[in-house]
Write a protein that holds these residues in place. Structure first.
Motif: not given
Length: 95
Positions: A1-29
């Motif tokens: 679970m991600t702490d909204r104030n610090t942005g730190s989270g578990t490895g699964a949250d970080t991986a999900a965020a990275a995947e979401g970011e790459s999907r967003l970048a592809a959609a923008v392209a």
């Protein structure tokens, strides 16, 4: 679970965020590529009459209806110099 104030989270949250970011970048392209295709189609649709050299009456309004962009954006897409002039005018007026 991600702490909204610090942005730190578990490895699964970080991986999900990275995947979401790459999907967003592809959609923008894809969106940018689609906008360029629409701009090319607009330039062809709004080309001047080859016999008279004048714009075809009523097509800017119809192109605005089809794209949902509005007449100013359609005109600026077809004529980039118009967009630059308008930006310069707004910049001077705002200064």
């Amino acid at each position: 679970m991600t702490d909204r104030n610090t942005g730190s989270g578990t490895g699964a949250d970080t991986a999900a965020a990275a995947e979401g970011e790459s999907r967003l970048a592809a959609a923008v392209a894809e969106l940018h590529a689609a906008e360029e295709r629409v701009a090319e189609a607009l330039r062809a649709y709004l080309a001047r009459d080859p016999l008279t050299g004048r714009p075809v009456h009523g097509r800017i309004g119809r192109a605005a209806q089809i794209t949902g962009w509005g007449e100013q954006r359609v005109k600026e897409t077809v004529t980039p110099a118009l967009a630059e002039r308008r930006r310069a005018r707004r910049k001077v007026a705002g200064a």
